[in-house]
Design an enzyme around this catalytic site. Structure first.
Site, short mmCIF file in Angstrom:
data_model
loop_
_atom_site.label_atom_id
_atom_site.label_comp_id
_atom_site.label_asym_id
_atom_site.label_seq_id
_atom_site.Cartn_x
_atom_site.Cartn_y
_atom_site.Cartn_z
N THR A 76 0.87 -1.18 0.00
CA THR A 76 0.00 0.00 0.00
C THR A 76 0.91 1.23 0.00
O THR A 76 1.64 1.46 0.97
CB THR A 76 -0.91 0.03 1.24
N LYS A 127 -7.55 1.82 -2.95
CA LYS A 127 -7.17 1.38 -1.60
C LYS A 127 -7.36 2.52 -0.59
O LYS A 127 -7.75 2.30 0.55
CB LYS A 127 -5.72 0.88 -1.62
N LYS A 180 0.06 5.20 8.27
CA LYS A 180 0.70 5.43 6.96
C LYS A 180 -0.37 5.58 5.89
O LYS A 180 -0.35 6.52 5.09
CB LYS A 180 1.61 4.23 6.63
N1 LIG Z 1 -1.17 -6.83 7.38
C1 LIG Z 1 -2.33 -6.53 6.81
O1 LIG Z 1 -3.41 -6.89 7.30
C2 LIG Z 1 -2.35 -5.75 5.49
C3 LIG Z 1 -3.54 -5.70 4.78
C4 LIG Z 1 -3.57 -5.03 3.56
C5 LIG Z 1 -2.44 -4.36 3.11
N2 LIG Z 1 -1.28 -4.40 3.85
C6 LIG Z 1 -0.10 -3.66 3.32
O2 LIG Z 1 0.79 -4.64 2.80
C7 LIG Z 1 2.14 -4.20 3.01
C8 LIG Z 1 2.88 -5.27 3.84
O3 LIG Z 1 2.20 -5.42 5.08
P1 LIG Z 1 2.62 -6.59 6.10
O4 LIG Z 1 1.58 -6.59 7.15
O5 LIG Z 1 2.94 -7.82 5.34
O6 LIG Z 1 3.95 -5.94 6.70
P2 LIG Z 1 5.14 -6.66 7.49
O7 LIG Z 1 4.69 -7.93 8.11
O8 LIG Z 1 5.75 -5.60 8.35
O9 LIG Z 1 6.16 -7.06 6.30
C9 LIG Z 1 6.84 -6.09 5.55
C10 LIG Z 1 7.77 -6.82 4.58
O10 LIG Z 1 8.49 -5.87 3.81
C11 LIG Z 1 9.90 -6.07 3.98
N3 LIG Z 1 10.56 -4.77 3.93
C12 LIG Z 1 10.16 -3.65 4.57
N4 LIG Z 1 11.01 -2.64 4.27
C13 LIG Z 1 11.93 -3.15 3.42
C14 LIG Z 1 13.06 -2.60 2.76
N5 LIG Z 1 13.39 -1.31 2.89
N6 LIG Z 1 13.79 -3.41 1.98
C15 LIG Z 1 13.46 -4.71 1.83
N7 LIG Z 1 12.41 -5.29 2.43
C16 LIG Z 1 11.66 -4.51 3.22
C17 LIG Z 1 10.02 -6.75 5.32
O11 LIG Z 1 11.27 -7.43 5.41
P3 LIG Z 1 11.82 -7.94 6.87
O12 LIG Z 1 11.18 -9.28 7.09
O13 LIG Z 1 13.28 -8.01 6.69
O14 LIG Z 1 11.39 -6.90 7.88
C18 LIG Z 1 8.83 -7.69 5.28
O15 LIG Z 1 9.09 -8.79 4.45
C19 LIG Z 1 2.06 -2.83 3.69
O16 LIG Z 1 2.13 -1.82 2.71
C20 LIG Z 1 0.68 -2.85 4.34
O17 LIG Z 1 0.15 -1.54 4.50
C21 LIG Z 1 -1.21 -5.09 5.02
#
Ligand SMILES: NC(=O)c1ccc[n+]([C@@H]2O[C@H](COP(=O)([O-])OP(=O)(O)OC[C@H]3O[C@@H](n4cnc5c(N)ncnc54)[C@H](OP(=O)(O)O)[C@@H]3O)[C@@H](O)[C@H]2O)c1
Length: 293
Positions: free
Chosen positions: A98, A173, A241
């Protein structure tokens, strides 16, 4: 048809999404900044681990990404070992992060210089939606490109739609997050009111959930809200965010979002209470904290 695909970012969302691609028979190469998570993924699913985004992207027909925010996306796309250094002419880059619509347009323009097509494709449905492969995908980009990736994304989604040119998926979104903000605050106030009125919260929800007040948040979050459990789900930090992105975009397009701006500040209060990683339903914890004082 089986394809060579890559997945960059094995977080709460990316890990199961990449898993569904492998289970659907695609040849998957994954990259995660923290390599241990990628290795764990490769033990659970059939696929290869790459040590950089560029290496993961090599030989892929489609590269999927799901990282944190705009700058995280820039670093995995353009960084020294970013996906654009590994991708071939005529391939497709899909972003499930997102982000702002602006960064989607920026990445698309840079990818186009290498004849790589870009689709912005944020998702809704949360952790459970990703794990069960039933996400909703909101896409922006070229229709012919979308037609190629839609059947592949079906591995982890039950509905996907092209909303318009690049950036339109992210704009959709934003609408999603604006709607959720008001619904969750309404639910939090309703449950708080029920408690003050001496009603059984569970019975109240059982009664009203099938009527006009019913919502996904009500169905899926009322039990944990009544139990005061918030250590799971979609983090408040991520919601701030997303609301920040929507409020910025509203400055560009002239939309008036008073409720979104207010709920964003309520989430700032939850962060101040130490709840940055709490699920977004923790707006009730904020009301209860105010009530105690
Ligand atoms: N969780 C939800 O319910 C949900 C629902 C809809 C949309 N989203 C969106 O989907 C996205 C991911 O969410 P999530 O919940 O999966 O987040 P998360 O669990 O915090 O995972 C983030 C991922 O991105 C990687 N990452 C972050 N910064 C990075 C960088 N600078 N370089 C390389 N890798 C990086 C992290 O690697 P590491 O493992 O090394 O930290 C991890 O694999 C976000 O934009 C969020 O807003 C989430």
């Amino acid at each position: 048809m089986s394809m060579n695909v890559s997945f960059i970012g094995l977080g709460v969302m990316g890990y199961p999404m990449a898993g569904h691609l492998a289970n659907a028979g695609h040849t998957v190469t994954v990259y995660n900044r923290t390599t241990a998570k990628a290795e764990q993924w490769a033990q659970q699913y059939s696929g290869e681990v790459a040590l950089t985004p560029a290496l993961a992207a090599k030989g892929a027909d489609i590269v999927f990404m799901c990282v944190g925010n705009d700058d995280d996306l820039r670093s995995v796309v353009y960084g020294e070992n970013g996906v654009l250094t590994g991708m071939a002419d005529g391939t497709i880059l899909v972003d499930h992060t997102t982000t702002s619509a602006e960064v989607a347009r920026e990445v698309s323009a840079k990818a186009a210089l290498q004849n790589i097509a870009f689709i912005d494709a944020p998702v809704s449905g949360g952790q459970a939606g990703a794990e069960n492969g039933v996400l909703t995908v909101m896409a922006g980009g070229d229709a012919a490109v979308f037609a190629k990736v839609q059947p592949v994304m079906a591995a982890f989604s039950r509905f996907s739609q092209l909303l318009g040119e690049v950036g339109s998926g992210q704009l959709c979104k934003m609408v999603n997050q604006i709607c959720i903000a008001g619904v969750v605050q309404g639910l939090a106030e309703g449950l708080h009111f029920a408690k003050q009125a001496g009603l059984d919260g569970e019975k109240v929800i059982e009664t009203i959930a099938k009527g006009a007040a019913g919502s996904w948040q009500m169905e899926n979050r009322h039990k944990t809200m009544l139990a005061g459990e918030y250590e799971f789900g979609f983090a408040v930090d991520w919601m701030r965010k997303d609301l920040g992105i929507a409020l910025d975009e509203a400055k560009n397009n002239g939309a008036t979002l008073p409720m979104t701006a207010t709920v964003d500040q309520y989430y700032a209060d939850v962060q101040a209470l130490g709840g940055g990683r709490y699920d977004t339903s923790s707006l009730l914890a904020r009301i209860e904290a105010l009530h105690k004082n």
